[in-house]
Design a protein around this motif. Structure first.
Motif, PDB file in Angstrom:
ATOM      1  N   ILE A  94     -10.741  -2.314  -5.805  1.00 25.82           N
ATOM      2  CA  ILE A  94     -11.200  -3.673  -5.507  1.00 25.82           C
ATOM      3  C   ILE A  94     -10.111  -4.647  -5.909  1.00 25.82           C
ATOM      4  CG2 ILE A  94     -13.013  -5.387  -5.871  1.00 25.82           C
ATOM      5  CD1 ILE A  94     -13.952  -2.755  -4.588  1.00 25.82           C
ATOM      6  N   PHE A  95      -9.736  -5.526  -4.984  1.00 24.07           N
ATOM      7  CA  PHE A  95      -8.644  -6.462  -5.221  1.00 24.07           C
ATOM      8  C   PHE A  95      -9.150  -7.831  -5.670  1.00 24.07           C
ATOM      9  CE2 PHE A  95      -4.736  -4.455  -3.814  1.00 24.07           C
ATOM     10  CZ  PHE A  95      -5.195  -3.360  -3.106  1.00 24.07           C
ATOM     11  N   GLY A  96      -8.339  -8.496  -6.490  1.00 26.05           N
ATOM     12  CA  GLY A  96      -8.547  -9.907  -6.772  1.00 26.05           C
ATOM     13  C   GLY A  96      -8.157 -10.726  -5.550  1.00 26.05           C
ATOM     14  N   THR A  97      -8.314 -12.040  -5.671  1.00 23.82           N
ATOM     15  CA  THR A  97      -8.113 -12.920  -4.522  1.00 23.82           C
ATOM     16  C   THR A  97      -6.657 -13.269  -4.265  1.00 23.82           C
ATOM     17  OG1 THR A  97      -8.629 -14.732  -6.018  1.00 23.82           O
ATOM     18  CG2 THR A  97     -10.402 -13.976  -4.572  1.00 23.82           C
ATOM     19  N   GLY A  98      -5.766 -12.903  -5.186  1.00 23.69           N
ATOM     20  CA  GLY A  98      -4.349 -13.112  -4.935  1.00 23.69           C
ATOM     21  C   GLY A  98      -3.798 -14.383  -5.562  1.00 23.69           C
ATOM     22  N   THR A  99      -2.522 -14.331  -5.938  1.00 20.68           N
ATOM     23  CA  THR A  99      -1.794 -15.494  -6.460  1.00 20.68           C
ATOM     24  C   THR A  99      -0.486 -15.609  -5.700  1.00 20.68           C
ATOM     25  OG1 THR A  99      -2.701 -15.263  -8.691  1.00 20.68           O
ATOM     26  CG2 THR A  99      -0.608 -16.462  -8.463  1.00 20.68           C
ATOM     27  N   ARG A 100      -0.297 -16.763  -5.090  1.00 18.88           N
ATOM     28  CA  ARG A 100       0.950 -16.985  -4.381  1.00 18.88           C
ATOM     29  C   ARG A 100       1.972 -17.562  -5.353  1.00 18.88           C
ATOM     30  NH1 ARG A 100       2.473 -21.347   0.316  1.00 18.88           N
ATOM     31  NH2 ARG A 100       4.493 -20.444   0.860  1.00 18.88           N
ATOM     32  N   ASN A 143      -4.385  12.795   0.791  1.00 18.61           N
ATOM     33  CA  ASN A 143      -5.751  13.261   0.952  1.00 18.61           C
ATOM     34  C   ASN A 143      -6.765  12.153   1.206  1.00 18.61           C
ATOM     35  OD1 ASN A 143      -4.988  15.967   0.334  1.00 18.61           O
ATOM     36  ND2 ASN A 143      -4.966  15.431  -1.826  1.00 18.61           N
ATOM     37  N   SER A 144      -6.398  10.936   0.838  1.00 16.08           N
ATOM     38  CA  SER A 144      -7.346   9.827   0.961  1.00 16.08           C
ATOM     39  C   SER A 144      -6.792   8.757   1.890  1.00 16.08           C
ATOM     40  CB  SER A 144      -7.631   9.207  -0.409  1.00 16.08           C
ATOM     41  OG  SER A 144      -8.251  10.144  -1.267  1.00 16.08           O
ATOM     42  N   LEU A 145      -7.703   8.150   2.659  1.00 15.38           N
ATOM     43  CA  LEU A 145      -7.306   7.100   3.589  1.00 15.38           C
ATOM     44  C   LEU A 145      -8.284   5.942   3.462  1.00 15.38           C
ATOM     45  CD1 LEU A 145      -5.955   7.327   7.137  1.00 15.38           C
ATOM     46  CD2 LEU A 145      -7.999   5.950   6.785  1.00 15.38           C
ATOM     47  N   PHE A 146      -7.742   4.743   3.506  1.00 18.72           N
ATOM     48  CA  PHE A 146      -8.533   3.533   3.272  1.00 18.72           C
ATOM     49  C   PHE A 146      -8.285   2.527   4.396  1.00 18.72           C
ATOM     50  CE2 PHE A 146      -9.279   4.662  -1.185  1.00 18.72           C
ATOM     51  CZ  PHE A 146      -8.220   5.527  -1.411  1.00 18.72           C
ATOM     52  N   TRP A 147      -9.330   1.816   4.783  1.00 21.66           N
ATOM     53  CA  TRP A 147      -9.196   0.668   5.683  1.00 21.66           C
ATOM     54  C   TRP A 147      -9.592  -0.597   4.912  1.00 21.66           C
ATOM     55  CZ3 TRP A 147      -6.983   0.424  10.362  1.00 21.66           C
ATOM     56  CH2 TRP A 147      -6.843   1.594  11.116  1.00 21.66           C
ATOM     57  N   TYR A 148      -8.692  -1.586   4.939  1.00 21.75           N
ATOM     58  CA  TYR A 148      -8.940  -2.876   4.316  1.00 21.75           C
ATOM     59  C   TYR A 148      -8.827  -3.963   5.376  1.00 21.75           C
ATOM     60  CZ  TYR A 148      -8.555  -1.192  -0.529  1.00 21.75           C
ATOM     61  OH  TYR A 148      -8.756  -0.558  -1.736  1.00 21.75           O
ATOM     62  N   ARG A 149      -9.509  -5.080   5.133  1.00 20.89           N
ATOM     63  CA  ARG A 149      -9.390  -6.260   5.982  1.00 20.89           C
ATOM     64  C   ARG A 149      -8.920  -7.405   5.094  1.00 20.89           C
ATOM     65  NH1 ARG A 149     -14.638  -8.514   9.135  1.00 20.89           N
ATOM     66  NH2 ARG A 149     -15.425  -8.729   6.986  1.00 20.89           N
ATOM     67  N   GLN A 150      -7.949  -8.181   5.592  1.00 19.42           N
ATOM     68  CA  GLN A 150      -7.431  -9.308   4.821  1.00 19.42           C
ATOM     69  C   GLN A 150      -7.606 -10.606   5.583  1.00 19.42           C
ATOM     70  OE1 GLN A 150      -3.161  -9.382   3.808  1.00 19.42           O
ATOM     71  NE2 GLN A 150      -3.706 -10.271   1.831  1.00 19.42           N
ATOM     72  N   THR A 151      -8.262 -11.577   4.953  1.00 14.31           N
ATOM     73  CA  THR A 151      -8.398 -12.919   5.489  1.00 14.31           C
ATOM     74  C   THR A 151      -8.102 -13.915   4.373  1.00 14.31           C
ATOM     75  OG1 THR A 151     -10.750 -13.046   4.910  1.00 14.31           O
ATOM     76  CG2 THR A 151     -10.213 -12.225   7.112  1.00 14.31           C
ATOM     77  N   MET A 152      -7.804 -15.144   4.775  1.00 11.16           N
ATOM     78  CA  MET A 152      -7.533 -16.174   3.775  1.00 11.16           C
ATOM     79  C   MET A 152      -8.775 -16.426   2.923  1.00 11.16           C
ATOM     80  SD  MET A 152      -4.441 -17.209   3.795  1.00 11.16           S
ATOM     81  CE  MET A 152      -4.593 -18.785   2.957  1.00 11.16           C
ATOM     82  N   MET A 153      -9.932 -16.409   3.564  1.00 11.62           N
ATOM     83  CA  MET A 153     -11.161 -16.772   2.849  1.00 11.62           C
ATOM     84  C   MET A 153     -11.637 -15.670   1.904  1.00 11.62           C
ATOM     85  SD  MET A 153     -11.988 -19.798   3.609  1.00 11.62           S
ATOM     86  CE  MET A 153     -13.666 -19.834   3.022  1.00 11.62           C
ATOM     87  N   ARG A 154     -11.513 -14.429   2.310  1.00  7.94           N
ATOM     88  CA  ARG A 154     -12.135 -13.334   1.567  1.00  7.94           C
ATOM     89  C   ARG A 154     -11.134 -12.379   0.933  1.00  7.94           C
ATOM     90  NH1 ARG A 154     -17.621 -13.004   3.004  1.00  7.94           N
ATOM     91  NH2 ARG A 154     -17.703 -10.819   2.366  1.00  7.94           N
ATOM     92  N   GLY A 155      -9.845 -12.620   1.150  1.00  8.76           N
ATOM     93  CA  GLY A 155      -8.835 -11.766   0.535  1.00  8.76           C
ATOM     94  C   GLY A 155      -8.837 -10.369   1.141  1.00  8.76           C
ATOM     95  N   LEU A 156      -8.543  -9.380   0.313  1.00 11.37           N
ATOM     96  CA  LEU A 156      -8.481  -7.978   0.746  1.00 11.37           C
ATOM     97  C   LEU A 156      -9.823  -7.310   0.466  1.00 11.37           C
ATOM     98  CD1 LEU A 156      -4.987  -6.906  -0.554  1.00 11.37           C
ATOM     99  CD2 LEU A 156      -5.824  -6.390   1.725  1.00 11.37           C
ATOM    100  N   GLU A 157     -10.494  -6.915   1.528  1.00 12.59           N
ATOM    101  CA  GLU A 157     -11.804  -6.281   1.395  1.00 12.59           C
ATOM    102  C   GLU A 157     -11.709  -4.813   1.805  1.00 12.59           C
ATOM    103  OE1 GLU A 157     -15.216  -8.980   3.005  1.00 12.59           O
ATOM    104  OE2 GLU A 157     -13.480  -9.259   4.321  1.00 12.59           O
ATOM    105  N   LEU A 158     -12.251  -3.932   0.966  1.00 10.06           N
ATOM    106  CA  LEU A 158     -12.313  -2.517   1.320  1.00 10.06           C
ATOM    107  C   LEU A 158     -13.440  -2.310   2.324  1.00 10.06           C
ATOM    108  CD1 LEU A 158     -11.503   0.458   0.902  1.00 10.06           C
ATOM    109  CD2 LEU A 158     -13.136   0.510  -1.001  1.00 10.06           C
ATOM    110  N   LEU A 159     -13.107  -1.749   3.468  1.00  8.54           N
ATOM    111  CA  LEU A 159     -14.119  -1.495   4.500  1.00  8.54           C
ATOM    112  C   LEU A 159     -14.700  -0.093   4.354  1.00  8.54           C
ATOM    113  CD1 LEU A 159     -12.318  -3.038   7.616  1.00  8.54           C
ATOM    114  CD2 LEU A 159     -13.990  -4.114   6.096  1.00  8.54           C
ATOM    115  N   ILE A 160     -13.823   0.901   4.259  1.00 10.38           N
ATOM    116  CA  ILE A 160     -14.264   2.292   4.215  1.00 10.38           C
ATOM    117  C   ILE A 160     -13.141   3.136   3.661  1.00 10.38           C
ATOM    118  CG2 ILE A 160     -13.497   2.705   6.586  1.00 10.38           C
ATOM    119  CD1 ILE A 160     -15.870   4.659   6.912  1.00 10.38           C
TER     120      ILE A 160
END
Lengths: 109, 115
Positions: free
Chosen positions: A98-104, B30-47
């Protein structure tokens, strides 16, 4: 619900200065705490990581300080350089990273 | 040595269209991850997958999203139908160790724009 809280959102430092980024977590099941660095147009890349059995880890100019009782950890960048300008993410894992929101971070010459 | 390879790098599509993003992990991981990154929500783990088996898909936003890993060298993330709020950069990452307590190696991402 933000599981890993990161601050500040942005940071401006002069070349040679110290950059400090802070993170806090709630989930005591987290047992791995990495920091990732991301440059524009690129994916995040592992910078340094720590496990909760140690209070500090240093790799070159980068140091993680870890306070298990306070559930906080921080990244210190000594002698900051313009090439360090990037977005930094703290993260915590209990099997899911789980990632934090980031720091630029911007380092000016 | 090739890293994680994602395609396409950029995709522009219209609302309602099907989108398929592809990922080739690092050989031997052995492991693979999909993440989505947006300005509003940052890096989100999808699966994430371990040995090609989906382990945790709790981050998949809704039924419009699906992911598959038919073999150790290929994974897809599909959005059908796509919506403007799906616009984001989608990252694939792979790891040598089970779960995510080891280093994750990220691809360069697929930037999706849904009009």
């Amino acid at each position: 619900q933000q599981q890993v809280k990161q601050s500040p959102q942005s940071l401006i430092v002069q070349k040679g200065g110290i950059s400090i980024i802070n993170c806090a977590y709630e989930n005591t099941a987290f047992d791995y705490f990495p920091w990732y660095q991301q440059f524009p147009g690129k994916g995040p890349a592992l910078l340094i990581a720590i496990r909760p059995d140690v209070s500090e880890k240093k790799e070159g100019r980068f140091t993680i300080s870890f306070n298990k009782s306070a559930k906080q950890f921080s990244l210190h960048i000594m002698d900051s350089q313009p090439g360090d300008s990037a977005t930094y993410f703290c993260a915590a894992s209990d099997g899911r990273l789980i990632f934090g929101t980031g720091t630029r971070l911007q380092v000016f010459p | 040595d090739a890293g994680v390879i994602q395609s396409p790098r950029h995709e522009v599509t219209e609302m309602g269209q099907e989108v398929t993003l592809r990922c080739k992990p690092i050989s031997g991981h052995n492991s693979l991850f999909w993440y989505r990154q947006t300005m509003m929500r940052g890096l989100e783990l999808l699966i994430y997958f371990n040995n090609n088996v989906p382990i945790d898909d709790s981050g998949m936003p809704e039924d419009r999203f699906s992911a598959k890993m038919p073999n150790a060298s290929f994974s897809t993330l599909k959005i059908q139908p796509s919506e403007p709020r799906d616009s984001a950069v989608y990252f694939c990452a792979s790891s040598l160790s089970a779960g995510s307590t080891g280093e994750l190696f990220f691809g360069e991402g697929s930037r999706l724009t849904v009009l």
